[in-house]
Design an enzyme around this catalytic site. Structure first.
Site, PDB file in Angstrom:
ATOM      1  N   TYR A 204     -50.879  -0.821  50.815  1.00  0.00           N
ATOM      2  CA  TYR A 204     -52.198  -1.838  51.266  1.00  0.00           C
ATOM      3  C   TYR A 204     -52.728  -2.401  49.573  1.00  0.00           C
ATOM      4  CZ  TYR A 204     -52.563  -0.307  56.048  1.00  0.00           C
ATOM      5  OH  TYR A 204     -52.214   0.293  57.056  1.00  0.00           O
TER       6      TYR A 204
ATOM      7  N   PHE B 208     -49.335   2.749  56.039  1.00  0.00           N
ATOM      8  CA  PHE B 208     -50.418   2.564  57.073  1.00  0.00           C
ATOM      9  C   PHE B 208     -51.474   3.357  57.014  1.00  0.00           C
ATOM     10  CE2 PHE B 208     -45.892   1.421  59.018  1.00  0.00           C
ATOM     11  CZ  PHE B 208     -46.222   0.178  59.207  1.00  0.00           C
TER      12      PHE B 208
ATOM     13  N   ASP C  92     -44.967  -2.205  51.766  1.00  0.00           N
ATOM     14  CA  ASP C  92     -45.366  -1.828  50.272  1.00  0.00           C
ATOM     15  C   ASP C  92     -46.931  -1.512  50.532  1.00  0.00           C
ATOM     16  OD1 ASP C  92     -46.546  -4.628  48.477  1.00  0.00           O
ATOM     17  OD2 ASP C  92     -46.347  -4.340  50.541  1.00  0.00           O
TER      18      ASP C  92
END
Length: 224
Positions: free
Chosen positions: A66, A77, A64
């Site tokens: 940040y 990412f 999910d």
């Protein structure tokens, strides 16, 4: 809430009229109205917008977004250019350096990968600020599973990079023999030393692409 407007729209369109999606849409809109939600609403579908279906060469599955302020912008990412590089991405960059000799850049902005055909897809597309996994189970998984099924049906070679158990649970959906599946532990500091380091996903992806007559990915993220 953003929208999908490119060649992903046709295969995903049936999802938008299903009961689960109506509930999901209502819930997400309510959350944006009443709480601080990441990524910004117009960035929710960035992974699809930046990597059209017909250009997908590789898929990296995240979990999910940040949940820190200003980090998420719709690519797993990845963070916006002026945001500190998160620990998992620090480890991804270290492996990229060890694997291909790429220098470690001063930012975590991965749109260069997305624009070359690396679909950076989280399985859940929104999150409450500072509450990891807070939108798990509200319907996003059904939607992204549909996207994974669409990818599995593509009649061309695609690399699926599955880091960690949640991503690897999608492996059973990947039945097309043309595709190449790479599995490793998650790059998080909690698990990277269990086999993520040394797994060489970047060179192995490029070797597979080249073997199939496709242009390899330039994985180097440049300094800003």
């Amino acid at each position: 809430m953003g929208a999908i407007s490119n060649d992903w729209l046709s295969p995903l369109k049936p999802e938008f009229s299903k009961p689960y999606y109506a509930k999901l849409y209502k819930k997400v809109m309510e959350e944006y109205r009443t709480r601080l939600i990441f990524p910004p609403a117009n960035d929710i579908f960035n992974a699809f917008e930046l990597t059209p279906l017909n250009e997908v060469k590789a898929v990296i599955l995240g979990q999910d977004p940040y949940h820190g302020d200003g980090q998420a912008h719709g690519l797993c990412f990845s963070v916006k250019p002026d945001v500190e590089i998160p620990p998992s991405l620090v480890n991804i960059y270290q492996e990229l350096h060890d694997d291909l000799g790429c220098y470690i850049p001063n930012n975590g902005y991965l749109t260069k990968w997305a624009k070359q055909g690396v679909l950076l897809l989280n399985t859940v597309l929104t999150v409450r600020a500072h509450q990891a996994n807070s939108h798990r189970g509200i319907g996003w998984e059904e939607f992204t599973d549909a996207a994974i099924r669409v990818l599995n049906e593509q009649d061309r070679p695609i690399v699926f990079i599955l880091w960690g158990r949640p991503a690897q649970m999608k492996k059973s959906m990947l039945t097309n023999p043309k595709h190449f599946i790479l599995e490793a532990p998650h790059p998080s500091p909690l698990s990277a030393y269990r086999g993520f380091f040394g797994s060489r996903p970047f060179s192995r992806t490029n070797e597979f692409l080249e073997q199939n007559g496709l242009t390899p990915i330039d994985w180097q993220i440049e300094n800003i």
